[in-house]
Design a protein around this motif. Structure first.
Motif, PDB file in Angstrom:
ATOM      1  N   ASP A  62      18.115  52.786  24.311  1.00  0.00           N
ATOM      2  CA  ASP A  62      19.012  52.360  25.381  1.00  0.00           C
ATOM      3  C   ASP A  62      19.955  51.278  24.880  1.00  0.00           C
ATOM      4  O   ASP A  62      19.593  50.102  24.783  1.00  0.00           O
ATOM      5  CB  ASP A  62      18.194  51.838  26.560  1.00  0.00           C
ATOM      6  N   ALA A 110      12.296  56.768  34.738  1.00  0.00           N
ATOM      7  CA  ALA A 110      13.356  56.317  33.837  1.00  0.00           C
ATOM      8  C   ALA A 110      14.359  57.445  33.605  1.00  0.00           C
ATOM      9  O   ALA A 110      13.998  58.625  33.601  1.00  0.00           O
ATOM     10  CB  ALA A 110      12.759  55.885  32.506  1.00  0.00           C
ATOM     11  N   PRO A 111      15.634  57.112  33.388  1.00  0.00           N
ATOM     12  CA  PRO A 111      16.629  58.153  33.099  1.00  0.00           C
ATOM     13  C   PRO A 111      16.245  59.015  31.903  1.00  0.00           C
ATOM     14  O   PRO A 111      16.598  60.198  31.851  1.00  0.00           O
ATOM     15  CB  PRO A 111      17.901  57.342  32.818  1.00  0.00           C
ATOM     16  N   SER A 112      15.513  58.438  30.946  1.00  0.00           N
ATOM     17  CA  SER A 112      15.108  59.194  29.756  1.00  0.00           C
ATOM     18  C   SER A 112      14.231  60.388  30.097  1.00  0.00           C
ATOM     19  O   SER A 112      14.157  61.351  29.327  1.00  0.00           O
ATOM     20  CB  SER A 112      14.375  58.269  28.778  1.00  0.00           C
ATOM     21  N   ARG A 114      14.822  62.542  32.180  1.00  0.00           N
ATOM     22  CA  ARG A 114      15.668  63.689  32.498  1.00  0.00           C
ATOM     23  C   ARG A 114      16.350  64.273  31.265  1.00  0.00           C
ATOM     24  O   ARG A 114      17.101  65.245  31.368  1.00  0.00           O
ATOM     25  CB  ARG A 114      16.714  63.273  33.541  1.00  0.00           C
ATOM     26  N   ASN A 115      16.100  63.668  30.108  1.00  0.00           N
ATOM     27  CA  ASN A 115      16.639  64.219  28.871  1.00  0.00           C
ATOM     28  C   ASN A 115      16.075  65.629  28.667  1.00  0.00           C
ATOM     29  O   ASN A 115      14.866  65.840  28.802  1.00  0.00           O
ATOM     30  CB  ASN A 115      16.233  63.309  27.705  1.00  0.00           C
TER      31      ASN A 115
END
Length: 294
Positions: A62, A110-112, A114-115
């Motif tokens: 990040d 966490a946005p991660s 959605r990776n």
């Protein structure tokens, strides 16, 4: 290699580099010292980890170089070498599907997560097939995994539990050979004793956990324990090898992650046996994960 250890095969599955040492480092060193075959399969490179200190802070995903995963391969290799007997070929890392196949999902929400490459986004069938390849190749009699809640709720830990359960069901159905399955857990009384002992020597900047902040299981639910006192020094050295993630106290008896919460280094590691042949509640604890295996 002793006659008793010859042919023993222990497989441990973990989500990220450092989990193997934090949760089962003593057990790995214990069985390697006995001459058993040990394999550690790690599902991701731990790309989303929080880095301790400034030296390697720029490696983070990040806002950084996103190079942490590759760096942590080196930390894992160094840690496994510390857990290996002197003069022996160091235990080598194994990654599910090959290094970098699936990515650390990060903490829940966490946005991660959605990776598209995140472990939690991968089709279950693909993950199970990859672990089945490891099971067929290594053919373990004993497997160590996580509990259903993923120890402390990390999505990748829960995913490892799910994948391991599904793969083992298929593997045992195909081979007809049972596998002893254990979940790596923390015994409540051992945690309380360790924290009480640590209370008088908390390093500056660290803190004691709040009640219930560190996960543990009631003593009555522990079905196996492995005395790793003879190799606990190797476990401490392996923890120190994961320097981006772990800080070892000067005493060598505690460590902390980036959250600076004091955690004991256990000289006994605890497990819950969960396969179909697991002993009933109240049975004597196993002290050898290979107990009953010829």
């Amino acid at each position: 290699m002793t006659g008793a250890a010859r042919g023993r095969r222990l497989l441990l599955v973990h989500a990220h580099p450092d989990d193997e040492t934090i949760m089962t480092g003593g057990t790995i060193a214990h069985y390697l010292a006995q001459g058993a075959e040990v394999a550690v399969v790690t599902f991701t490179l731990g790309e989303e980890g929080e880095v301790i200190g400034r030296r390697w802070a720029g490696l983070v995903a990040d806002g950084g170089a996103d190079q942490l995963g590759g760096f942590r391969i080196g930390e894992l290799s160094a840690a496994l070498a510390e857990l290996s007997p002197d003069g022996a070929e160091p235990l080598q890392p194994r990654f599910l599907g090959g290094a970098g196949r699936w990515r650390d999902s990060g903490m829940a929400g966490a946005p991660s997560s959605r990776n598209p490459r995140a472990l939690v986004q991968a089709p279950l069938a693909d993950l199970v097939a990859a672990l089945l390849d490891e099971l067929r190749e290594f053919d373990p009699q004993v497997v160590v995994t996580y509990d259903a809640v993923g120890t402390y709720g990390h999505p990748d830990h829960r995913r490892v539990h799910e994948v391991c359960a599904a793969a083992l069901a298929q593997h045992t159905a195909a081979t007809g050979r049972p596998v002893k399955v254990y979940e790596s857990v923390t015994e409540d009384s051992a945690l309380r004793r360790g924290l009480a002992d640590a209370a008088g020597r908390v390093p500056a900047g660290w803190r004691m956990p709040e009640p219930g902040e560190l996960p543990s299981y009631p003593d009555a639910e522990i079905t196996a324990q492995v005395d790793v006192g003879a190799v606990v020094g190797r476990k401490v050295a392996a923890l120190a090898a994961h320097a981006t993630q772990v800080t070892v106290a000067p005493s060598g008896t505690e460590y902390a992650l980036s959250n600076t919460i004091v955690q004991p280094v256990f000289a006994v590691e605890h497990f819950r046996r969960v396969d179909d042949a697991a002993p009933p509640a109240g049975a004597p604890r196993e002290t050898d994960l290979f107990e009953g295996i010829r």
